[in-house]
Design an enzyme around this catalytic site. Structure first.
Site, PDB file in Angstrom:
ATOM      1  N   SER A  66       0.795  -1.221   0.000  1.00 23.09           N
ATOM      2  CA  SER A  66       0.000   0.000   0.000  1.00 23.09           C
ATOM      3  C   SER A  66       0.830   1.275   0.000  1.00 23.09           C
ATOM      4  O   SER A  66       0.340   2.323  -0.404  1.00 23.09           O
ATOM      5  CB  SER A  66      -0.951  -0.007   1.193  1.00 23.09           C
ATOM      6  N   HIS A  84      -6.091  -3.576  -0.544  1.00 26.36           N
ATOM      7  CA  HIS A  84      -6.005  -2.520  -1.554  1.00 26.36           C
ATOM      8  C   HIS A  84      -6.297  -3.052  -2.945  1.00 26.36           C
ATOM      9  O   HIS A  84      -5.732  -2.567  -3.928  1.00 26.36           O
ATOM     10  CB  HIS A  84      -4.626  -1.856  -1.518  1.00 26.36           C
ATOM     11  N   LYS A 128     -12.251  -0.039   2.583  1.00 25.29           N
ATOM     12  CA  LYS A 128     -11.596   0.660   1.470  1.00 25.29           C
ATOM     13  C   LYS A 128     -12.566   0.718   0.283  1.00 25.29           C
ATOM     14  O   LYS A 128     -13.543   1.448   0.351  1.00 25.29           O
ATOM     15  CB  LYS A 128     -10.251   0.001   1.186  1.00 25.29           C
TER      16      LYS A 128
HETATM   17  C1  LIG Z   1      -5.875  -1.054   5.405  1.00 28.51           C
HETATM   18  C2  LIG Z   1      -5.168  -2.355   5.518  1.00 28.51           C
HETATM   19  C3  LIG Z   1      -5.398  -3.206   6.601  1.00 28.51           C
HETATM   20  C4  LIG Z   1      -6.294  -2.810   7.741  1.00 28.51           C
HETATM   21  O1  LIG Z   1      -7.612  -2.830   7.345  1.00 28.51           O
HETATM   22  P1  LIG Z   1      -8.728  -2.241   8.350  1.00 28.51           P
HETATM   23  O2  LIG Z   1      -9.969  -2.930   7.953  1.00 28.51           O
HETATM   24  O3  LIG Z   1      -8.732  -0.771   8.134  1.00 28.51           O
HETATM   25  O4  LIG Z   1      -8.261  -2.590   9.725  1.00 28.51           O
HETATM   26  C5  LIG Z   1      -4.776  -4.431   6.609  1.00 28.51           C
HETATM   27  N1  LIG Z   1      -3.941  -4.802   5.615  1.00 28.51           N
HETATM   28  C6  LIG Z   1      -3.684  -4.005   4.567  1.00 28.51           C
HETATM   29  C7  LIG Z   1      -2.764  -4.460   3.491  1.00 28.51           C
HETATM   30  C8  LIG Z   1      -4.281  -2.757   4.495  1.00 28.51           C
HETATM   31  O5  LIG Z   1      -4.006  -1.952   3.475  1.00 28.51           O
END
Ligand SMILES: *Cc1c(COP(=O)(O)O)cnc(C)c1O
Length: 395
Positions: free
Chosen positions: A184, A212, A241
């Protein structure tokens, strides 16, 4: 409280400030969208994980509102006591079907899903091999399990193979390879075709965190494995997301794996169930995402346009095809100054620096989404050019 303790905390805070690493939060007073307001002033937002633009989608809001009226606000229970409505199981099955897995299990967030997934599945006889750039929650999750740990350089298949050989030579019973589908901070895809081939050659399992990617990468937005035409054994992901942007995480995989996690995963057993409104909107978000070829086309067209515009303006970008487009500035203070100036010019971006990226690798991580218009992007390109010139970053 001892003044000694608070003095120590103050000195840590002062160090963070002195290093130019202090993060501040700007207060948004509109829904999350391509165009937002802060203190009443309009800004183009280029840093949300709102890839499909669903965060303010009327159908999701309506689904959440309807179910809130019918099913109430909160569950006031963990899932296994009295926190499971029929809707929770509908969403779990919907996620599993979307990702091509037997079943899935919901968590409050993907951070919790990654904290949950390793410990019940792997024992001291097992090995976990982790990409060096994996998300913090994978790193923490691995720390919580007893398996022997191995690490390979980011996306480096030769190093992954070396670690697989070492783990086999060390007598590992089961080996799990853990990787982000998309890294990310860099917007770079894991080479999942090669990772899958190595997993098969060394009889290892493959776990992919696709936060992502789910909703917009690959056919029907089924994620990075689908993009490469391969299958992960276990997937983790988020509703926070592309799939509406509220909250909620999940693990998807074979029935036996999900069944064991439901019995043993600590963030599942000891943390509250997702509220009905979030669950209902999650189902609606997958229904939308699965059919959203139009939104995905706009997202990737925006990505191409934005990347080409920044390159033409002379910015130093990390190469890639993902809607994450990192503008490299290297120095944390420069990244902060650039973000501050862009904010004055009407563009909401965030400087990324240590500890979220290595020291000396500061950047502004821009992200495209389907709700940004060509006018929004032209406005933002003009602002980047102005700010970049003022700060001596581009000519
Ligand atoms: C955003 C993200 C998380 C965390 O996700 P949440 O649901 O916001 O806790 C975990 N792993 C990756 C690769 C992320 O980009």
């Amino acid at each position: 409280m001892s003044t000694d303790f608070l003095t120590h905390i103050e000195s840590v805070l002062n160090e963070i400030r002195a290093d130019g690493l202090w993060k501040t939060e700007r207060l948004i007073d509109s829904p999350q969208a391509g165009q937002i307001t802060v203190g009443g002033a309009t800004k183009i937002n280029l840093c949300a994980n709102n890839y499909l633009g669903l965060a303010d989608n009327p159908a999701l809001i309506a689904a959440a509102r309807k179910v809130m009226d019918e099913r109430g606000y909160g569950m006031a229970s963990v899932r296994f006591i009295c926190g499971t409505q029929d809707l929770h199981r509908v969403l779990e099955q919907r996620i599993a079907d979307y990702l091509g897995c037997d079943d899935s299990i919901l968590f409050a967030a993907c951070f919790d899903a990654n904290g949950a997934v390793f410990e019940p599945l792997l024992g001291a006889e097992d090995a976990v091999i982790s990409d060096a750039l994996n998300h913090a929650s994978i790193i923490d999750g691995i720390r919580l399990c007893k398996a022997k740990r191995y690490r390979y350089a980011n996306g480096d298949l030769a190093d992954l193979e070396a670690q697989l050989k070492t783990a086999r030579a060390d007598g590992a019973r089961h080996i799990l390879i853990a990787t982000d589908g998309v890294f990310s901070m860099d917007g770079v895809l894991a080479p999942l075709d090669g990772v899958r081939a190595l997993a098969d050659r060394y009889d290892a399992l493959l776990m992919v965190d696709d936060c992502h990617a789910t909703g917009f990468m690959g056919p029907q937005g089924r994620g990075t494995p689908a993009h490469f035409g391969v299958k992960a054994d276990i997937m983790t992901g988020t509703l926070g997301k592309a799939l509406g942007g509220a909250l909620g995480g999940y693990i998807a995989g074979p029935q036996a794996v999900i069944d064991l996690l439901r019995q043993r995963a600590r963030p599942y057993l000891f943390s509250n169930a997702l509220p009905p409104a979030v669950v209902a909107a999650g189902i609606a978000a997958i229904d939308i995402a699965e059919k959203a070829d139009d939104l995905r086309a706009r997202l990737f067209e925006n990505t191409r346009y934005w990347r080409a515009g920044l390159e033409a303006a002379g910015f130093d970008l990390l190469a890639g095809e993902h809607p994450i487009v990192p503008v490299m500035l290297y120095d944390a203070r420069v990244a902060q100054a650039m973000a501050a100036r862009l904010f004055e010019l009407g563009v909401f971006v965030s400087g990324f620096f240590f500890p979220v990226v290595p020291k000396g690798r500061a950047r502004i991580r821009t992200q495209m989404n389907a709700s940004l218009t060509r006018e929004n992007l032209d406005f933002a390109l003009a602002a980047f050019t102005t700010a970049g010139r003022e700060l001596g970053i581009v000519k």
